[in-house]
Scaffold this motif. Structure first.
Motif, PDB file in Angstrom:
ATOM      1  N   ASN A 265      70.179  75.720  46.173  1.00 23.86           N
ATOM      2  CA  ASN A 265      69.116  75.584  45.177  1.00 23.86           C
ATOM      3  C   ASN A 265      67.902  76.387  45.632  1.00 23.86           C
ATOM      4  O   ASN A 265      67.331  76.102  46.689  1.00 23.86           O
ATOM      5  CB  ASN A 265      68.730  74.113  44.994  1.00 23.86           C
ATOM      6  CG  ASN A 265      69.910  73.266  44.544  1.00 23.86           C
ATOM      7  OD1 ASN A 265      70.545  73.541  43.539  1.00 23.86           O
ATOM      8  ND2 ASN A 265      70.218  72.216  45.308  1.00 23.86           N
TER       9      ASN A 265
ATOM     10  N   GLY B 261      64.088  77.954  44.467  1.00 24.02           N
ATOM     11  CA  GLY B 261      62.972  77.973  43.540  1.00 24.02           C
ATOM     12  C   GLY B 261      61.826  78.769  44.133  1.00 24.02           C
ATOM     13  O   GLY B 261      61.406  78.499  45.263  1.00 24.02           O
ATOM     14  N   TYR B 262      61.357  79.785  43.423  1.00 29.18           N
ATOM     15  CA  TYR B 262      60.231  80.610  43.890  1.00 29.18           C
ATOM     16  C   TYR B 262      60.498  81.149  45.301  1.00 29.18           C
ATOM     17  O   TYR B 262      59.625  81.140  46.162  1.00 29.18           O
ATOM     18  CB  TYR B 262      58.936  79.798  43.868  1.00 29.18           C
ATOM     19  CG  TYR B 262      58.630  79.173  42.531  1.00 29.18           C
ATOM     20  CD1 TYR B 262      57.954  79.887  41.539  1.00 29.18           C
ATOM     21  CD2 TYR B 262      59.036  77.865  42.249  1.00 29.18           C
ATOM     22  CE1 TYR B 262      57.683  79.316  40.309  1.00 29.18           C
ATOM     23  CE2 TYR B 262      58.765  77.283  41.009  1.00 29.18           C
ATOM     24  CZ  TYR B 262      58.093  78.013  40.045  1.00 29.18           C
ATOM     25  OH  TYR B 262      57.833  77.445  38.822  1.00 29.18           O
TER      26      TYR B 262
ATOM     27  N   LYS C  44      65.797  79.600  40.179  1.00 27.06           N
ATOM     28  CA  LYS C  44      64.706  79.762  39.214  1.00 27.06           C
ATOM     29  C   LYS C  44      63.575  80.553  39.862  1.00 27.06           C
ATOM     30  O   LYS C  44      63.225  80.301  41.022  1.00 27.06           O
ATOM     31  CB  LYS C  44      64.162  78.400  38.768  1.00 27.06           C
ATOM     32  CG  LYS C  44      65.119  77.558  37.951  1.00 27.06           C
ATOM     33  CD  LYS C  44      64.466  76.235  37.557  1.00 27.06           C
ATOM     34  CE  LYS C  44      65.410  75.363  36.740  1.00 27.06           C
ATOM     35  NZ  LYS C  44      64.779  74.058  36.374  1.00 27.06           N
TER      36      LYS C  44
ATOM     37  N   SER D 295      63.303  83.333  41.233  1.00 28.15           N
ATOM     38  CA  SER D 295      63.646  83.774  42.586  1.00 28.15           C
ATOM     39  C   SER D 295      64.453  85.068  42.558  1.00 28.15           C
ATOM     40  O   SER D 295      64.816  85.580  41.495  1.00 28.15           O
ATOM     41  CB  SER D 295      64.445  82.679  43.313  1.00 28.15           C
ATOM     42  OG  SER D 295      63.682  81.505  43.457  1.00 28.15           O
TER      43      SER D 295
ATOM     44  N   LYS E 290      62.344  75.924  48.428  1.00 27.16           N
ATOM     45  CA  LYS E 290      61.289  76.310  47.500  1.00 27.16           C
ATOM     46  C   LYS E 290      60.194  77.045  48.276  1.00 27.16           C
ATOM     47  O   LYS E 290      59.841  76.638  49.386  1.00 27.16           O
ATOM     48  CB  LYS E 290      60.686  75.089  46.796  1.00 27.16           C
ATOM     49  CG  LYS E 290      61.584  74.496  45.726  1.00 27.16           C
ATOM     50  CD  LYS E 290      60.869  73.391  44.961  1.00 27.16           C
ATOM     51  CE  LYS E 290      61.749  72.841  43.846  1.00 27.16           C
ATOM     52  NZ  LYS E 290      61.053  71.755  43.093  1.00 27.16           N
TER      53      LYS E 290
END
Length: 205
Positions: free
Chosen positions: A25, A27-28, A44, A46, A4
């Motif tokens: 995974n 994120g951002y 997400k 990204s 993240k």
């Protein structure tokens, strides 16, 4: 791999295992992968770029995905942008997104709403195209020499196919149905199936 608010850079993710898949995974974040084989990406907000791949699964939201070349891609997408080079197979479900492919070689199975899809080239050797579309537009550049059966329904929309076709076309007030074949072969193996509502599907370059 969980990330993240960062950057991922990988030269080669070479797992041969299909079960369990290597999982990423994001994120951002931003990611760059030169080569990978069997991976699942949960992404997400990204951006990710993948040069060479074998089998990819994407669960994506509010992201930008760039893939140069690959064998098979499966997506579950919302509010995304996909730009893909040459691949063999694509299976996807999408809402409020945009897809652009350079070419799809064998299979395209896709269900979308409020999504636009453009495929630059589909070769004569393709096998199956299945489209379920709601409130979007499709533009598939199927090779002029391709032979395929065509069945489709369009409600408040249209299906555009080559003029030199043996296709029965039934037009009612707001609904169109088509059934027949395209090309010189009256019993082709390739199939195109279309179900569109409030959108046009174009099957010519």
């Amino acid at each position: 791999i969980d990330l993240k608010y960062g950057k991922l850079k990988a030269n080669n993710i070479a797992s041969e295992q299909k079960d369990p898949l290597t999982e990423i995974n994001l994120g951002y974040s931003e990611g760059t992968i030169e080569s990978c084989k069997w991976i699942k990406v949960n992404i997400k907000y990204s951006k990710i770029e993948i040069a060479e791949s074998k089998a990819l699964i994407f669960v994506s939201k509010y992201s930008k995905i760039f893939i140069e070349n690959g064998s098979s891609i499966v997506t579950d997408s919302k509010y995304d942008t996909y730009e893909v080079g040459a691949i063999a197979n694509f299976v996807g479900k999408s809402e409020y997104s945009n897809y652009k492919f350079k070419s799809i070689g064998k299979k395209l199975h896709i269900e979308t709403s409020y999504t636009d899809v453009k495929v630059g080239f589909v070769p004569p050797s393709f096998e199956h195209v299945k489209i379920i579309n709601r409130y979007g537009s499709y533009n598939l550049g199927i090779d002029n020499g391709a032979a395929y059966t065509l069945t489709g329904i369009a409600k408040f929309g249209n299906i555009i196919y080559p003029e030199k076709s043996k296709v029965s076309r039934f037009q009612e007030t707001t609904e169109l149905s088509v059934d027949g074949y395209v090309g010189t072969n009256s019993a082709p193996e390739a199939k195109v199936e279309i179900d569109t509502k409030y959108g046009t599907v174009k099957l010519v370059p």
